[in-house]
Design an enzyme around this catalytic site. Structure first.
Site, short mmCIF file in Angstrom:
data_model
loop_
_atom_site.label_atom_id
_atom_site.label_comp_id
_atom_site.label_asym_id
_atom_site.label_seq_id
_atom_site.Cartn_x
_atom_site.Cartn_y
_atom_site.Cartn_z
N PHE A 168 4.15 16.99 -2.09
CA PHE A 168 3.74 15.74 -1.46
C PHE A 168 2.82 15.99 -0.26
CE2 PHE A 168 8.16 15.07 -2.96
CZ PHE A 168 7.84 14.32 -4.06
N ASN B 299 0.81 -1.23 0.00
CA ASN B 299 0.00 0.00 0.00
C ASN B 299 0.84 1.28 0.00
OD1 ASN B 299 -2.42 -1.45 0.11
ND2 ASN B 299 -2.29 -1.63 2.33
N GLU C 193 13.32 3.11 -7.22
CA GLU C 193 14.20 4.14 -6.62
C GLU C 193 13.62 5.54 -6.79
OE1 GLU C 193 17.36 3.60 -5.29
OE2 GLU C 193 17.95 1.62 -6.04
P1 TGC Z 1 10.04 14.31 3.75
O1 TGC Z 1 9.13 14.89 4.78
O2 TGC Z 1 10.47 15.15 2.62
O3 TGC Z 1 11.37 13.74 4.47
C1 TGC Z 1 11.31 12.89 5.62
C2 TGC Z 1 12.71 12.79 6.18
O4 TGC Z 1 13.55 12.14 5.24
C3 TGC Z 1 14.64 13.01 4.86
N1 TGC Z 1 14.88 12.84 3.43
C4 TGC Z 1 16.10 12.55 2.95
N2 TGC Z 1 17.28 12.36 3.56
C5 TGC Z 1 18.35 12.05 2.78
N3 TGC Z 1 18.24 11.92 1.45
C6 TGC Z 1 17.07 12.11 0.79
N4 TGC Z 1 16.99 11.95 -0.54
C7 TGC Z 1 15.92 12.43 1.55
N5 TGC Z 1 14.60 12.66 1.25
C8 TGC Z 1 13.99 12.91 2.41
C9 TGC Z 1 14.12 14.40 5.17
O5 TGC Z 1 15.20 15.31 5.36
C10 TGC Z 1 13.36 14.16 6.43
O6 TGC Z 1 14.31 14.00 7.48
P2 TGC Z 1 13.97 14.52 8.98
O7 TGC Z 1 15.20 14.21 9.75
O8 TGC Z 1 13.67 15.98 8.82
O9 TGC Z 1 12.76 13.76 9.40
O10 TGC Z 1 9.36 12.96 3.27
P3 TGC Z 1 8.02 12.71 2.47
O11 TGC Z 1 7.22 11.72 3.24
O12 TGC Z 1 7.37 14.01 2.10
O13 TGC Z 1 8.50 11.95 1.13
C11 TGC Z 1 9.50 12.47 0.39
C12 TGC Z 1 9.75 11.66 -0.92
C13 TGC Z 1 8.50 11.54 -1.76
C14 TGC Z 1 10.75 12.50 -1.69
C15 TGC Z 1 10.35 10.32 -0.67
O14 TGC Z 1 9.62 9.61 0.21
C16 TGC Z 1 10.61 9.54 -1.95
O15 TGC Z 1 11.68 9.74 -2.55
N6 TGC Z 1 9.76 8.57 -2.39
C17 TGC Z 1 10.13 7.58 -3.38
C18 TGC Z 1 10.33 6.25 -2.69
C19 TGC Z 1 11.48 5.46 -3.24
O16 TGC Z 1 12.38 5.96 -3.87
N7 TGC Z 1 11.46 4.16 -2.98
C20 TGC Z 1 12.54 3.32 -3.40
C21 TGC Z 1 12.42 1.94 -2.80
S1 TGC Z 1 13.91 1.00 -2.97
C22 TGC Z 1 14.01 0.57 -4.57
O17 TGC Z 1 13.25 0.94 -5.40
C23 TGC Z 1 15.15 -0.32 -4.91
S2 TGC Z 1 15.20 -0.87 -6.54
C24 TGC Z 1 16.81 -1.40 -6.51
C25 TGC Z 1 17.29 -2.06 -7.72
O18 TGC Z 1 16.86 -3.18 -8.05
O19 TGC Z 1 18.26 -1.50 -8.34
P1 FAD Z 2 2.94 4.33 -6.65
O1 FAD Z 2 3.61 5.05 -5.54
O2 FAD Z 2 1.60 3.72 -6.37
O3 FAD Z 2 2.80 5.33 -7.88
C1 FAD Z 2 1.94 5.06 -9.00
C2 FAD Z 2 1.96 6.31 -9.90
O4 FAD Z 2 1.47 7.44 -9.15
C3 FAD Z 2 3.37 6.68 -10.37
O5 FAD Z 2 3.29 7.16 -11.70
C4 FAD Z 2 3.77 7.80 -9.45
O6 FAD Z 2 4.72 8.70 -10.03
C5 FAD Z 2 2.43 8.49 -9.22
N1 FAD Z 2 2.42 9.25 -7.97
C6 FAD Z 2 2.52 8.79 -6.69
N2 FAD Z 2 2.50 9.81 -5.82
C7 FAD Z 2 2.42 10.94 -6.55
C8 FAD Z 2 2.39 12.34 -6.24
N3 FAD Z 2 2.48 12.78 -4.98
N4 FAD Z 2 2.27 13.22 -7.26
C9 FAD Z 2 2.21 12.79 -8.55
N5 FAD Z 2 2.25 11.50 -8.91
C10 FAD Z 2 2.35 10.59 -7.93
N6 FAD Z 2 11.37 -1.37 -3.54
C11 FAD Z 2 12.16 -1.67 -2.46
O7 FAD Z 2 11.91 -1.23 -1.34
N7 FAD Z 2 13.24 -2.51 -2.60
C12 FAD Z 2 13.58 -3.06 -3.79
O8 FAD Z 2 14.57 -3.79 -3.89
C13 FAD Z 2 12.76 -2.77 -4.93
N8 FAD Z 2 13.03 -3.37 -6.12
C14 FAD Z 2 12.16 -3.20 -7.18
C15 FAD Z 2 12.34 -3.95 -8.33
C16 FAD Z 2 11.44 -3.80 -9.40
C17 FAD Z 2 11.62 -4.64 -10.62
C18 FAD Z 2 10.38 -2.87 -9.31
C19 FAD Z 2 9.44 -2.64 -10.47
C20 FAD Z 2 10.19 -2.13 -8.16
C21 FAD Z 2 11.07 -2.30 -7.06
N9 FAD Z 2 10.86 -1.64 -5.84
C22 FAD Z 2 11.65 -1.90 -4.76
C23 FAD Z 2 9.67 -0.80 -5.67
C24 FAD Z 2 9.78 0.61 -6.25
O9 FAD Z 2 10.64 1.40 -5.49
C25 FAD Z 2 8.37 1.20 -6.30
O10 FAD Z 2 7.68 0.52 -7.33
C26 FAD Z 2 8.38 2.69 -6.56
O11 FAD Z 2 8.90 3.40 -5.46
C27 FAD Z 2 6.97 3.23 -6.88
O12 FAD Z 2 6.03 2.75 -5.97
P2 FAD Z 2 4.67 2.07 -6.54
O13 FAD Z 2 5.03 1.04 -7.54
O14 FAD Z 2 3.88 1.63 -5.34
O15 FAD Z 2 3.90 3.22 -7.29
#
Ligand code: TGC
Ligand code: FAD
Length: 391
Positions: free
Chosen positions: A389, A140, A369
């Site tokens: 956000f 979620n 990411e």
């Molecule tokens: P926000 O209120 O802005 O921040 C909360 C706290 O987090 C800190 N922070 C950071 N610190 C270091 N580096 C960054 N890039 C940071 N971004 C935020 C911030 O300073 C704050 O700290 P504190 O001490 O003041 O509490 O947070 P928000 O809830 O509004 O969300 C911000 C947002 C949307 C930018 C963030 O949540 C986001 O980037 N969402 C995307 C999630 C994401 O990237 N997921 C990745 C999952 S892992 C993955 O996909 C691995 S794939 C790997 C592979 O196979 O290669």
């Molecule tokens: P959602 O967050 O549901 O987003 C759906 C759509 O809504 C997107 O287009 C998004 O841009 C849009 N959206 C969401 N919020 C907003 C907003 N505020 N304003 C405008 N648009 C918005 N995660 C891990 O933790 N570890 C891993 O190792 C990892 N590996 C992965 C490997 C693969 C192959 C894939 C596909 C994903 C992996 N992920 C991993 C998860 C990945 O990080 C998430 O898929 C990604 O962060 C997006 O989350 P979601 O898929 O739930 O999309």
């Protein structure tokens, strides 16, 4: 050296040290020998070539920037970027494994772990003897990880962990998972969960059209007893996982250049060899336009990645700059790959060429990411000072 000459129009190589060039060439050679010959079949069969992980350990691409006293390479961030570039020229799945292991598993243990945790896990992760995964995303909560539901409560010397993570790279094969979860007060902590802990399962996610040579899965916690000594002691809050993501996103920005360069080089060779209307298709202006634009885009991406690497090595980079290059370079790679596919005509969809595989992979890379749009909004926040956000 590679049979393909990858583009370096602005002589980025001149900016590299001899050590960087050596590292880049040795990873490229390994990819040519070990990845390119097997990767099409692995993708077609939807199977991950896990035997390559120990080879990657020997090659030094697991934890290259972690100090050598913990088994890492002690190299700088430009070296890390070059490694990711070369690995992704082979396949995004191979780069994914290296970046998750390095930036999302070793890095948090190194930055936030106890000395005992560092000694126990880092050297084995560096060799590939242990494989790690990183659990942030939940069913979620993807883009909004701060709303995560996975939580733990204290129970004597342990905590009891409940919840689940989804879309986790290497979950089905990992020995350990660095899991981000909330405590009783709602504070986010990192826990090292080991395979074999009761109630911990890692079902594989099947039926993917992208990253088919990567094992993706869930991390499911059903009242898992985790010793308190497995909690990362030196971090609290979302800042923990986000700090690790900065490193991984940076590597992806370089990786995307590798995928794009592979597509460009294949397309250039093909355009020179393929004849239609009595001449090579590279003689047509529209083909030249495609190739010229592809090369321009790759060159811009190289300069952006190189500069952010320099800033990281000087400890002057910020997360917003990393968001910009992750978004820009992955989008660039998708555009380049799609143009390459056009140049190859029908051959563009064949597994005899890497182009369609790169396109399919990049469709995940542009989402994980942090999605393309999330990174745009991070830039928007940086420009205006207003968060889209939370407003
Ligand atoms: P926000 O209120 O802005 O921040 C909360 C706290 O987090 C800190 N922070 C950071 N610190 C270091 N580096 C960054 N890039 C940071 N971004 C935020 C911030 O300073 C704050 O700290 P504190 O001490 O003041 O509490 O947070 P928000 O809830 O509004 O969300 C911000 C947002 C949307 C930018 C963030 O949540 C986001 O980037 N969402 C995307 C999630 C994401 O990237 N997921 C990745 C999952 S892992 C993955 O996909 C691995 S794939 C790997 C592979 O196979 O290669
Ligand atoms: P959602 O967050 O549901 O987003 C759906 C759509 O809504 C997107 O287009 C998004 O841009 C849009 N959206 C969401 N919020 C907003 C907003 N505020 N304003 C405008 N648009 C918005 N995660 C891990 O933790 N570890 C891993 O190792 C990892 N590996 C992965 C490997 C693969 C192959 C894939 C596909 C994903 C992996 N992920 C991993 C998860 C990945 O990080 C998430 O898929 C990604 O962060 C997006 O989350 P979601 O898929 O739930 O999309």
């Amino acid at each position: 050296m590679s049979f393909l000459q990858y583009p370096d129009y602005f002589r980025i190589q001149d900016l590299l040290t001899d050590e960087h060039v050596l590292i880049r060439n040795s990873v490229r050679e390994w990819v040519d020998k070990q990845v390119k010959p097997i990767i099409n079949e692995a993708c077609q069969n939807h199977s991950s070539p896990n035997y390559l992980i120990k080879q990657m350990g020997e090659l030094g691409v697991l934890g290259s920037f972690i100090p050598s006293k913990y088994g890492g390479g002690g190299f700088d961030k430009i070296a890390y970027g070059l490694m990711m570039q070369e690995l992704e020229a082979g396949d995004s799945a191979i780069r994914s494994t290296a970046s998750v292991q390095s930036s999302l598993v070793m890095y948090p243990i190194f930055l936030f772990g106890s000395e005992q945790q560092k000694q126990k896990y880092l050297p084995k992760l560096a060799t590939g003897e242990l494989v790690g995964s990183f659990g942030l995303t939940e069913p979620n909560h993807g883009s909004d990880p701060s709303a995560m539901e996975t939580k733990f409560v204290s129970d004597g010397g342990n905590v009891i962990l409940n919840g689940s993570k989804m879309w986790i790279t290497n979950a089905p094969i990992a020995d350990i998972a660095v899991v981000w979860a909330k405590d009783e007060t709602g504070k986010i902590s990192g826990l090292i969960v080991e395979r074999g802990f009761d109630g911990f399962t890692t079902p594989e996610t099947h039926n993917k059209w992208s990253l088919r040579a990567s094992a993706t899965g869930e991390l499911v916690f059903d009242a898992v007893k985790v010793p308190k000594e497995n909690i990362l002691p030196n971090i609290a809050g979302l800042k923990g996982p986000m700090t690790c993501l900065n490193s991984a996103r940076y590597g992806i920005a370089w990786g995307a250049i590798g995928a794009a360069s592979d597509c460009y080089s294949v397309a250039l060779n093909y355009a020179n060899e393929r004849k239609q209307f009595g001449k090579s298709i590279s003689a047509f202006q529209l083909t030249q336009k495609k190739l010229a634009e592809m090369l321009t885009k790759i060159t811009a991406a190289q300069l952006m990645a190189y500069r952010v690497g320099q800033l990281l090595d000087l400890e002057k980079a910020n997360p917003q700059q990393i968001s910009m290059i992750k978004r820009h370079n992955v989008n660039m790679a998708l555009e380049v790959a799609r143009e390459a596919r056009q140049i190859l005509g029908a051959m563009g969809i064949s597994g005899d060429y890497p182009v369609m595989r790169h396109i399919m992979n990049l469709e995940s890379v542009i989402t994980y990411e942090g999605t393309h749009d999330i990174h745009l909004l991070i830039t928007g926040y940086d420009i205006t000072g207003v968060s889209a956000f939370n407003s």
